[in-house]
Design an enzyme around this catalytic site. Structure first.
Site, short mmCIF file in Angstrom:
data_model
loop_
_atom_site.label_atom_id
_atom_site.label_comp_id
_atom_site.label_asym_id
_atom_site.label_seq_id
_atom_site.Cartn_x
_atom_site.Cartn_y
_atom_site.Cartn_z
N THR A 111 11.15 29.56 -9.85
CA THR A 111 10.12 28.65 -10.01
C THR A 111 9.73 28.45 -11.52
O THR A 111 10.55 28.98 -12.40
CB THR A 111 8.63 29.40 -9.47
OG1 THR A 111 8.37 30.34 -10.39
CG2 THR A 111 8.80 29.75 -7.96
N THR A 134 -1.72 43.84 -7.15
CA THR A 134 -2.72 43.82 -8.41
C THR A 134 -4.07 44.42 -8.13
O THR A 134 -4.42 44.63 -7.02
CB THR A 134 -2.85 42.33 -8.68
OG1 THR A 134 -4.13 42.21 -9.60
CG2 THR A 134 -3.53 41.49 -7.38
N ASP A 135 -4.55 44.91 -9.31
CA ASP A 135 -6.01 45.37 -9.07
C ASP A 135 -7.01 44.20 -8.78
O ASP A 135 -8.18 44.66 -8.35
CB ASP A 135 -6.40 46.23 -10.43
CG ASP A 135 -6.56 45.37 -11.82
OD1 ASP A 135 -6.16 43.92 -11.45
OD2 ASP A 135 -7.06 45.99 -12.73
N GLU A 136 -6.76 43.19 -8.66
CA GLU A 136 -7.60 42.05 -8.58
C GLU A 136 -8.08 41.79 -7.12
O GLU A 136 -9.01 41.20 -6.69
CB GLU A 136 -6.97 40.55 -9.05
CG GLU A 136 -6.85 40.68 -10.43
CD GLU A 136 -6.57 39.14 -11.00
OE1 GLU A 136 -7.09 38.18 -10.50
OE2 GLU A 136 -5.66 39.16 -11.92
N TYR A 153 -5.59 33.47 -5.69
CA TYR A 153 -4.35 34.20 -5.96
C TYR A 153 -4.69 35.76 -5.32
O TYR A 153 -4.07 36.36 -4.76
CB TYR A 153 -4.26 34.24 -7.47
CG TYR A 153 -3.57 35.63 -7.93
CD1 TYR A 153 -2.04 35.61 -7.62
CD2 TYR A 153 -4.07 36.61 -8.50
CE1 TYR A 153 -1.30 36.87 -8.01
CE2 TYR A 153 -3.23 37.73 -9.04
CZ TYR A 153 -2.10 37.91 -8.65
OH TYR A 153 -1.42 38.79 -9.05
N LYS A 212 -2.77 37.90 -2.48
CA LYS A 212 -2.31 39.21 -2.69
C LYS A 212 -2.95 40.35 -1.87
O LYS A 212 -2.14 41.17 -1.38
CB LYS A 212 -2.42 39.70 -3.98
CG LYS A 212 -1.54 38.70 -5.21
CD LYS A 212 -0.13 38.87 -4.97
CE LYS A 212 0.49 40.23 -5.31
NZ LYS A 212 1.80 40.48 -5.36
N TYR A 255 -12.17 31.45 -22.17
CA TYR A 255 -13.00 31.10 -21.34
C TYR A 255 -14.40 31.56 -21.40
O TYR A 255 -14.62 32.82 -21.78
CB TYR A 255 -12.65 31.75 -19.81
CG TYR A 255 -11.30 30.87 -19.09
CD1 TYR A 255 -11.55 29.49 -19.47
CD2 TYR A 255 -10.21 31.28 -18.74
CE1 TYR A 255 -10.63 28.68 -18.73
CE2 TYR A 255 -9.37 30.84 -18.00
CZ TYR A 255 -9.41 29.36 -17.99
OH TYR A 255 -8.53 28.59 -17.63
N ASP A 295 -16.15 28.07 -18.54
CA ASP A 295 -15.43 29.32 -17.71
C ASP A 295 -14.66 28.92 -16.59
O ASP A 295 -14.83 27.97 -16.06
CB ASP A 295 -16.68 30.37 -17.56
CG ASP A 295 -16.39 31.72 -17.47
OD1 ASP A 295 -14.91 31.90 -17.40
OD2 ASP A 295 -17.14 32.46 -17.16
P1 NAD Z 1 5.81 35.95 -12.65
O1 NAD Z 1 4.93 34.88 -12.18
O2 NAD Z 1 6.12 36.19 -14.06
O3 NAD Z 1 7.08 35.98 -11.84
C1 NAD Z 1 7.24 35.95 -10.32
C2 NAD Z 1 8.66 35.53 -10.08
O4 NAD Z 1 8.55 35.31 -8.71
C3 NAD Z 1 9.28 34.46 -10.73
O5 NAD Z 1 10.66 34.50 -11.09
C4 NAD Z 1 9.38 33.47 -9.54
O6 NAD Z 1 10.61 32.57 -9.62
C5 NAD Z 1 9.53 34.48 -8.35
N1 NAD Z 1 9.19 33.63 -7.32
C6 NAD Z 1 7.88 33.00 -7.01
N2 NAD Z 1 7.84 32.31 -5.62
C7 NAD Z 1 9.00 33.00 -4.93
C8 NAD Z 1 9.47 32.93 -3.91
N3 NAD Z 1 8.70 32.14 -2.90
N4 NAD Z 1 10.69 33.20 -3.56
C9 NAD Z 1 11.46 34.03 -4.66
N5 NAD Z 1 11.05 34.18 -5.55
C10 NAD Z 1 9.84 33.70 -6.01
O7 NAD Z 1 4.81 37.09 -12.23
P2 NAD Z 1 4.61 38.71 -12.71
O8 NAD Z 1 3.63 38.65 -13.88
O9 NAD Z 1 6.09 39.23 -13.14
O10 NAD Z 1 4.23 39.43 -11.59
C11 NAD Z 1 5.28 40.11 -10.72
C12 NAD Z 1 4.12 40.67 -9.54
O11 NAD Z 1 3.33 41.77 -9.92
C13 NAD Z 1 3.43 39.94 -8.84
O12 NAD Z 1 3.49 40.14 -7.48
C14 NAD Z 1 1.99 39.93 -9.21
O13 NAD Z 1 0.96 39.82 -8.29
C15 NAD Z 1 2.06 41.27 -9.57
N6 NAD Z 1 0.90 41.81 -10.90
C16 NAD Z 1 1.10 40.94 -11.91
C17 NAD Z 1 0.55 41.24 -12.73
C18 NAD Z 1 0.46 40.78 -14.43
O14 NAD Z 1 -0.52 41.13 -15.15
N7 NAD Z 1 1.60 40.02 -14.68
C19 NAD Z 1 -0.91 42.10 -12.49
C20 NAD Z 1 -0.94 42.92 -11.63
C21 NAD Z 1 0.03 42.55 -10.54
#
Ligand code: NAD
Length: 334
Positions: free
Chosen positions: A35, A130-132, A156, A160, A213, A285
């Protein structure tokens, strides 16, 4: 061990794969549909590594997903693929429901059938969340723990939360051998420029205004991404099946604190420029914006002996330095 990792071209996924290939002898199959949030170049280094395989597959496509399992025969799954940006979920919730809910459903069903067919004994399905999902802590000193009831606020976090419920239900009903981790806000190298830290650094480097925000007093617990990926590997290897572990950085900071810290780093690196804090601009915000998230990681630190190595100041310093040194990476993404 051969791991199937979804979302490996995203921020956390690419850091996780880099850590695994550099520090273990595991093989990795990266399943990502690329994506806008993905960057295949983040893992270019491993293009010719015989322990690394890339499959451009959407987890919403159950047929292709099954083919990937049959072809590679993974021994565990780490599921990170998701739509992850809260602002986008407010504008376009549909994609979030598709990937985060239907995509997760496809993945757990495919995994369950695969484990049953091959009668696999030591398989582990690690769902990264996520903690959210716990919602807004409001003001006060309480922390989220693994028993905090779910109360998500945004499309979001609701999607999750739903994916977490699906994984637990598959564990209870079908004995899917799952582990779930719920982590706080990550930061560090290779984070897409739309998120608070990279956005602030890049806009400040470009001498553009830095939007914040509301009053900027929203509190998050900031977790350096390398600390997070080390925790993920620990949980995969040593965590107890059917258990949830919270992962936090022990760094509660307001958004304003975060932006000020970045600006102060930039002021030291570029002393001749004007004070970067003058670029801050408060904007309306985000609807439904949660005031505070903060995570209690005691279960993880006590049971699996994990602690973050990075404190907030050292983590921000490294992150600012990385974005200054890696303009070529983010220039194409802005
Ligand atoms: P990101 O948005 O940077 O990356 C998501 C990846 O998933 C991308 O490479 C995208 O191409 C791929 N993707 C999306 N939809 C897809 C699909 N349908 N099929 C295959 N691939 C797909 O996300 P991130 O920040 O690396 O987060 C990774 C995970 O950790 C997520 O599940 C997110 O909910 C969780 N998370 C992230 C954070 C944060 O601070 N970044 C905090 C808590 C939890």
């Amino acid at each position: 061990m051969k791991l199937l990792i979804t979302g490996g071209c995203g921020f956390i996924g690419s850091n996780l794969i880099r850590y695994i290939l550099n520090n273990t002898d595991y093989k990795v199959v990266n399943v990502d549909c690329l994506t806008y949030a993905a960057d295949i170049n983040s893992l270019k280094l491993f293009e010719n590594d015989e322990r690394y395989f890339f499959e451009e597959v959407d987890i919403c496509d159950a047929v292709k997903l099954k083919h990937v399992f049959t072809k590679h025969e993974p021994e565990s799954v780490m599921h990170l693929a998701a739509e992850s940006h809260v602002d986008r979920s407010i504008d376009e919730p549909d994609k979030f429901l598709q990937t985060n809910i239907i995509g997760t459903y496809n993945l757990i069903e495919t995994t369950r059938n695969y484990i049953d067919t091959l009668r696999l004994k030591n398989f582990r399905f690690h769902h990264i969340s996520t903690d959210e999902v716990y919602g807004d802590l409001g003001s006060g000193n309480t922390l989220f723990n693994e028993n905090t009831p779910y109360n998500p606020s945004s499309p979001y976090s609701a999607s999750k939360a739903c994916s977490d419920h699906l994984v637990r239900a598959w564990g209870r009903t079908y004995k899917l051998p799952y582990l779930i981790t719920n982590c706080s806000n990550n930061y560090g190298p290779y984070q897409f420029p739309e998120k608070l830290m990279p956005k602030t650094i890049i806009r400040a480097l470009n001498n553009e205004t830095i939007p914040i925000y509301g009053d900027g007093n929203q509190i998050r617990d900031w977790l350096y991404v390398y600390d997070h990926v080390k925790a993920l590997v620990k949980v995969l290897e040593e965590g107890e099946i059917f258990q949830t572990y919270n992962i936090g950085g022990l760094n509660e900071k307001t958004n304003l604190d975060v932006v000020n810290e970045i600006c102060q780093n930039l002021n030291q690196i570029f002393p001749k420029n004007k004070d970067h804090r003058n670029l801050i601009k408060f904007v309306s915000d985000r609807p439904g914006h949660d005031l505070r998230y903060a995570v209690d990681s005691k279960k993880l630190s006590k049971n699996l002996n994990w602690m973050p190595d990075e404190d907030f100041k050292s983590g921000v310093k490294k992150t600012v330095g990385w974005y200054i040194e890696n303009k070529d990476w983010w220039k194409n993404l802005c």
